[in-house]
Design an enzyme around this catalytic site. Structure first.
Site, PDB file in Angstrom:
ATOM      1  N   ARG A  49      51.466  38.124  50.213  1.00 28.76           N
ATOM      2  CA  ARG A  49      51.205  37.255  49.071  1.00 28.76           C
ATOM      3  C   ARG A  49      50.384  38.034  48.054  1.00 28.76           C
ATOM      4  O   ARG A  49      49.153  38.118  48.178  1.00 28.76           O
ATOM      5  CB  ARG A  49      50.452  35.999  49.507  1.00 28.76           C
ATOM      6  CG  ARG A  49      51.231  35.122  50.479  1.00 28.76           C
ATOM      7  CD  ARG A  49      50.437  33.881  50.852  1.00 28.76           C
ATOM      8  NE  ARG A  49      49.237  34.225  51.617  1.00 28.76           N
ATOM      9  CZ  ARG A  49      48.352  33.320  52.044  1.00 28.76           C
ATOM     10  NH1 ARG A  49      48.531  32.040  51.773  1.00 28.76           N
ATOM     11  NH2 ARG A  49      47.307  33.693  52.733  1.00 28.76           N
ATOM     12  N   ASP A  51      48.460  38.693  44.588  1.00 28.29           N
ATOM     13  CA  ASP A  51      47.688  37.798  43.736  1.00 28.29           C
ATOM     14  C   ASP A  51      48.268  37.742  42.326  1.00 28.29           C
ATOM     15  O   ASP A  51      49.142  38.533  41.947  1.00 28.29           O
ATOM     16  CB  ASP A  51      46.233  38.269  43.667  1.00 28.29           C
ATOM     17  CG  ASP A  51      45.499  38.117  44.995  1.00 28.29           C
ATOM     18  OD1 ASP A  51      45.888  37.240  45.783  1.00 28.29           O
ATOM     19  OD2 ASP A  51      44.544  38.882  45.225  1.00 28.29           O
ATOM     20  N   ARG A 200      41.612  45.383  45.531  1.00 32.58           N
ATOM     21  CA  ARG A 200      40.897  45.372  44.252  1.00 32.58           C
ATOM     22  C   ARG A 200      39.386  45.435  44.457  1.00 32.58           C
ATOM     23  O   ARG A 200      38.661  46.042  43.661  1.00 32.58           O
ATOM     24  CB  ARG A 200      41.297  44.142  43.450  1.00 32.58           C
ATOM     25  CG  ARG A 200      42.747  44.220  42.957  1.00 32.58           C
ATOM     26  CD  ARG A 200      43.288  42.861  42.548  1.00 32.58           C
ATOM     27  NE  ARG A 200      42.491  42.263  41.485  1.00 32.58           N
ATOM     28  CZ  ARG A 200      42.494  40.963  41.196  1.00 32.58           C
ATOM     29  NH1 ARG A 200      43.235  40.127  41.914  1.00 32.58           N
ATOM     30  NH2 ARG A 200      41.765  40.504  40.210  1.00 32.58           N
TER      31      ARG A 200
END
Length: 251
Positions: A49, A51, A200
């Protein structure tokens, strides 16, 4: 009959991979396109998944369909037309009935692109650093990632992950020149799995090392503290790409 889709996408028009109640997603776009082509609702399960705003050079997803499906070339043309310019479906692959796009993946690779110069052409898929970065220092810190397995310090708070254990096999900064000639860096990280927002957050903390705001020992301490609040900021999503996904039965 279970089939894998091999696709890529520009994440900027989507609110991530996963279907959302009131925002466009990659999953929703694929499911709606398949529903038109196959004339029935067709749920799609992805390898992961991503973002909001994160891109994928390679993503796999599976769907089930037991009826008479149009031939592969016609299906690809139909998906190309219905999914729009931000999604490209490259292949449709017959797999075993129990093959699973998410659970069967043995490895995933992400890349994060940093620009060290201003270019009007590179801003869409890279993050511009306002100052030089010490790549050697960042690599010394990044090497610690392959020697740990608990990534709580880089996990999104209040996520639904059952465990924060990941096994990182590669974490490396390299020099990179964009297609338009802008100098920069690229960070490559490979693991068996990733947590939401993990890459990130890792990149943001390593950038602090590259700026001289954080030492290698300080980076090690952040890992050991298992506290997201101790790590650096989460970097902008447009520079992050899901680069590859590995399966034991796909070459």
């Amino acid at each position: 009959m279970r089939r894998f889709l091999k696709l890529s996408y520009d994440g900027s028009p989507f609110n991530g991979w996963q279907r959302q109640p009131n925002a466009p997603s990659v999953q929703q776009t694929l499911e709606e396109a398949l529903a038109v082509l196959l004339r029935r609702e067709t749920p799609v399960t992805g390898a992961g998944r991503t973002d909001t705003g994160v891109n994928a050079r390679v993503m796999y997803a599976h769907f089930d369909f037991d009826g008479d499906m149009p031939d592969r070339a016609r299906m690809l043309r139909g998906l190309d037309r219905l999914c729009g310019p931000a999604i490209a479906v490259h292949d449709i692959i017959d797999v075993a009935p129990d093959a699973h796009a998410r659970f069967d993946a043995t490895g995933r690779t992400y890349k994060y692109f940093v620009s060290l110069g201003k270019s009007p052409f590179d801003a869409r898929f890279s993050w511009r650093s306002p100052s030089p970065l010490d790549m050697e220092a960042m690599n010394r810190a990044a090497a610690l990632l392959t020697r740990t397995d608990d990534f709580t310090s880089f996990a999104k708070l209040h996520s639904d992950a059952r465990t924060n254990i990941c096994r990182v096999s590669e974490a490396l900064w390299e020099e990179h020149v964009s297609p338009t000639g802008t100098p920069g860096l690229v960070f490559t990280i490979s693991a068996d799995r990733f947590l939401r927002n993990m890459v990130r957050a890792v990149v943001g903390t390593l950038v602090d090392v590259g700026r001289g705001k954080l030492s290698t020992d300080g980076f090690s301490d952040i890992i050991a503290r298992k506290d997201r609040c101790a790590a650096g900021t989460s970097m902008p999503p447009q520079a992050l790409f899901l680069w590859d996904v590995k399966y034991p039965y796909l070459s």
